[in-house]
Scaffold this motif. Structure first.
Motif, short mmCIF file in Angstrom:
data_model
loop_
_atom_site.label_atom_id
_atom_site.label_comp_id
_atom_site.label_asym_id
_atom_site.label_seq_id
_atom_site.Cartn_x
_atom_site.Cartn_y
_atom_site.Cartn_z
N ARG A 266 0.84 -1.22 0.00
CA ARG A 266 0.00 0.00 0.00
C ARG A 266 0.87 1.26 0.00
NH1 ARG A 266 -2.89 -3.13 4.17
NH2 ARG A 266 -4.75 -4.07 3.19
N ALA A 267 1.98 1.23 0.73
CA ALA A 267 2.86 2.40 0.77
C ALA A 267 3.48 2.65 -0.61
CB ALA A 267 3.96 2.18 1.81
N CYS A 268 3.91 1.59 -1.28
CA CYS A 268 4.48 1.74 -2.63
C CYS A 268 3.43 2.25 -3.60
CB CYS A 268 5.05 0.40 -3.10
SG CYS A 268 6.54 -0.13 -2.21
N LEU A 269 2.22 1.73 -3.50
CA LEU A 269 1.15 2.18 -4.38
C LEU A 269 0.82 3.65 -4.13
CD1 LEU A 269 -1.09 1.45 -6.47
CD2 LEU A 269 -2.55 0.90 -4.50
N CYS A 270 0.80 4.04 -2.87
CA CYS A 270 0.51 5.44 -2.54
C CYS A 270 1.54 6.37 -3.18
CB CYS A 270 0.50 5.60 -1.02
SG CYS A 270 0.13 7.28 -0.47
N ASN A 271 2.79 5.95 -3.15
CA ASN A 271 3.82 6.81 -3.75
C ASN A 271 3.82 6.74 -5.26
OD1 ASN A 271 4.84 8.26 -1.59
ND2 ASN A 271 6.22 6.62 -0.97
N MET A 272 3.34 5.65 -5.85
CA MET A 272 3.09 5.67 -7.30
C MET A 272 2.11 6.78 -7.63
SD MET A 272 2.60 1.66 -8.28
CE MET A 272 3.69 0.39 -7.64
N ARG A 273 1.06 6.88 -6.84
CA ARG A 273 0.06 7.95 -7.04
C ARG A 273 0.72 9.31 -6.89
NH1 ARG A 273 -5.49 9.96 -5.70
NH2 ARG A 273 -6.42 7.95 -6.22
N ASN A 274 1.63 9.43 -5.92
CA ASN A 274 2.29 10.73 -5.69
C ASN A 274 3.13 11.18 -6.88
OD1 ASN A 274 1.24 11.09 -3.12
ND2 ASN A 274 2.93 10.02 -2.12
N TRP A 275 3.59 10.24 -7.70
CA TRP A 275 4.36 10.62 -8.88
C TRP A 275 3.56 11.56 -9.78
CZ3 TRP A 275 9.15 9.64 -11.26
CH2 TRP A 275 10.07 8.96 -10.46
N PHE A 276 2.28 11.33 -9.91
CA PHE A 276 1.48 12.14 -10.83
C PHE A 276 1.48 13.61 -10.41
CE2 PHE A 276 -0.02 7.84 -11.45
CZ PHE A 276 -0.25 7.77 -12.80
N SER A 277 1.15 13.87 -9.17
CA SER A 277 1.09 15.27 -8.73
C SER A 277 2.47 15.90 -8.65
CB SER A 277 0.39 15.35 -7.36
OG SER A 277 1.05 14.54 -6.41
N SER A 278 3.47 15.11 -8.22
CA SER A 278 4.81 15.67 -8.09
C SER A 278 5.42 16.02 -9.44
CB SER A 278 5.72 14.68 -7.35
OG SER A 278 5.26 14.47 -6.04
N VAL A 279 5.24 15.15 -10.42
CA VAL A 279 5.77 15.41 -11.77
C VAL A 279 5.10 16.65 -12.35
CG1 VAL A 279 5.69 14.54 -14.15
CG2 VAL A 279 6.53 13.08 -12.31
N TYR A 280 3.79 16.74 -12.19
CA TYR A 280 3.07 17.91 -12.72
C TYR A 280 3.61 19.18 -12.08
CZ TYR A 280 -0.66 21.06 -14.08
OH TYR A 280 -1.36 22.11 -14.59
N TRP A 281 3.71 19.18 -10.73
CA TRP A 281 4.19 20.37 -10.02
C TRP A 281 5.60 20.74 -10.48
CZ3 TRP A 281 8.53 20.72 -6.95
CH2 TRP A 281 8.67 21.92 -6.24
N PHE A 282 6.48 19.75 -10.53
CA PHE A 282 7.89 20.00 -10.84
C PHE A 282 8.07 20.66 -12.19
CE2 PHE A 282 11.75 18.16 -12.93
CZ PHE A 282 12.71 18.84 -12.20
N HIS A 283 7.35 20.18 -13.19
CA HIS A 283 7.56 20.69 -14.54
C HIS A 283 7.05 22.12 -14.71
CE1 HIS A 283 8.48 16.50 -15.48
NE2 HIS A 283 9.11 16.99 -16.52
#
Length: 311
Positions: A266-283
């Motif tokens: 569940r922790a790994c899956l949660c951070n997979m989800r975090n990739w979407f928002s973090s990548v968007y913010w970063f760019h």
């Protein structure tokens, strides 16, 4: 970067902020090691780019060979004459300290493949070869280092996942979707810089070159693929959560019996989800993609154009 450029640009590039958004919940020493490794990766990417732009095949081959060697014996390269090799060795030593030998060997195998993918990109760019869409998508999973960033979910969760979990169809699909989203969104945001630099490695460029699309059409197509990653992830995420529940109950063919493994999934899956928002913010926050403010849209102002690696 020279010291003055570090002071002017480093914080605005947001490299460590990006990792803090990817790997939420990681112990401080794990997150620091990942953040430092990520910053190294961006520098390596820029060195590779400058070796292409300035026609330095000997320097690139030297670096390629040194990185392969340092990956297999990082403690022997902590004081290497090339700071890029020494920094890589330092990162690898630290990352190898968190989990077991199996994880370390898997990480090494994945990064050897990344180095070779960068070599293929070097050859494509220096020969002006635009890969087909399918060739590019396959290569991109290594030049973006999909498997590396997925490996790093595990020390963040403080748990080395067994192969049965990593190879589970739903888990693997969710993992690839978060990484494909990141790689393709990066292509979308990098497209102005890479067109200005006459580059050949970008999904949009492959669509233009091989599918006959106009620029506007290619942008729409990349955006469509990015959006599909989000939609499909939201569906497969539910499957992974159901899988974690089965693990929690100890009924998944006896391969996982305790709540600790289910919590790690569940922790790994949660951070997979975090990739979407973090990548968007970063760019949209990092100075790495603000090409309209650069004197030369093909060259970031923080890049040192000296012949690094030639000595």
């Amino acid at each position: 970067m020279p010291a003055a450029k570090v002071e002017a640009y480093a914080d605005g590039l947001c490299y460590t902020d990006l990792m803090a958004g990817y790997y939420i919940g990681a112990p401080d020493e794990v997150l620091q090691a990942i953040a430092d490794y990520s910053a190294w990766f961006f520098v390596w990417d820029d060195r590779h780019d400058r070796d292409v732009v300035h026609g330095r095949p000997a320097a690139w081959q030297r670096l390629r060979n040194r990185l392969h060697t340092a990956l297999d014996s990082p403690k022997d390269h902590l004081y290497h004459q090339d700071p890029l090799v020494a920094g890589f060795a330092d990162s690898v030593v630290r990352l190898y300290s968190f989990l077991g030998e199996g994880w370390n060997a898997r990480f090494a195998g994945h990064f050897h493949a990344v180095i070779e993918a960068y070599d293929r990109e070097f050859r494509n760019r220096t020969s002006g070869t635009v890969p087909t869409v399918e060739e590019y998508l396959e290569l991109r999973r290594n030049t973006f280092a999909h498997w590396i960033w997925l490996d790093l979910l595990e020390p963040s969760a403080e748990y080395e996942l067994p192969a049965t979990v990593r190879e589970n169809a739903a888990y693997r699909r969710a993992a690839l979707l978060c990484q494909d989203f990141a790689a393709w969104y990066n292509d979308l945001c990098s497209l102005p810089k890479e067109i200005a630099g006459a580059e050949v490695h970008n999904l949009g460029i492959s669509l233009i070159h091989h599918e006959g699309m106009r620029l506007e059409e290619s942008v729409r197509e990349v955006r469509r693929r990015v959006e599909e990653c989000i939609t499909e992830f939201l569906d497969v995420e539910k499957e992974v959560l159901r899988y974690a529940e089965r693990i929690d109950k100890g009924i998944d063919n006896g391969s996982a019996r305790d709540a600790e493994l289910a919590a790690a999934v569940r922790a790994c899956l949660c951070n997979m989800r975090n990739w979407f928002s973090s990548v968007y913010w970063f760019h949209h926050e990092s100075g790495r993609y603000m090409v309209d403010s650069w004197d030369d849209r093909s060259t970031p102002p923080y890049v040192n154009n000296e012949a690094a690696g030639e000595k």
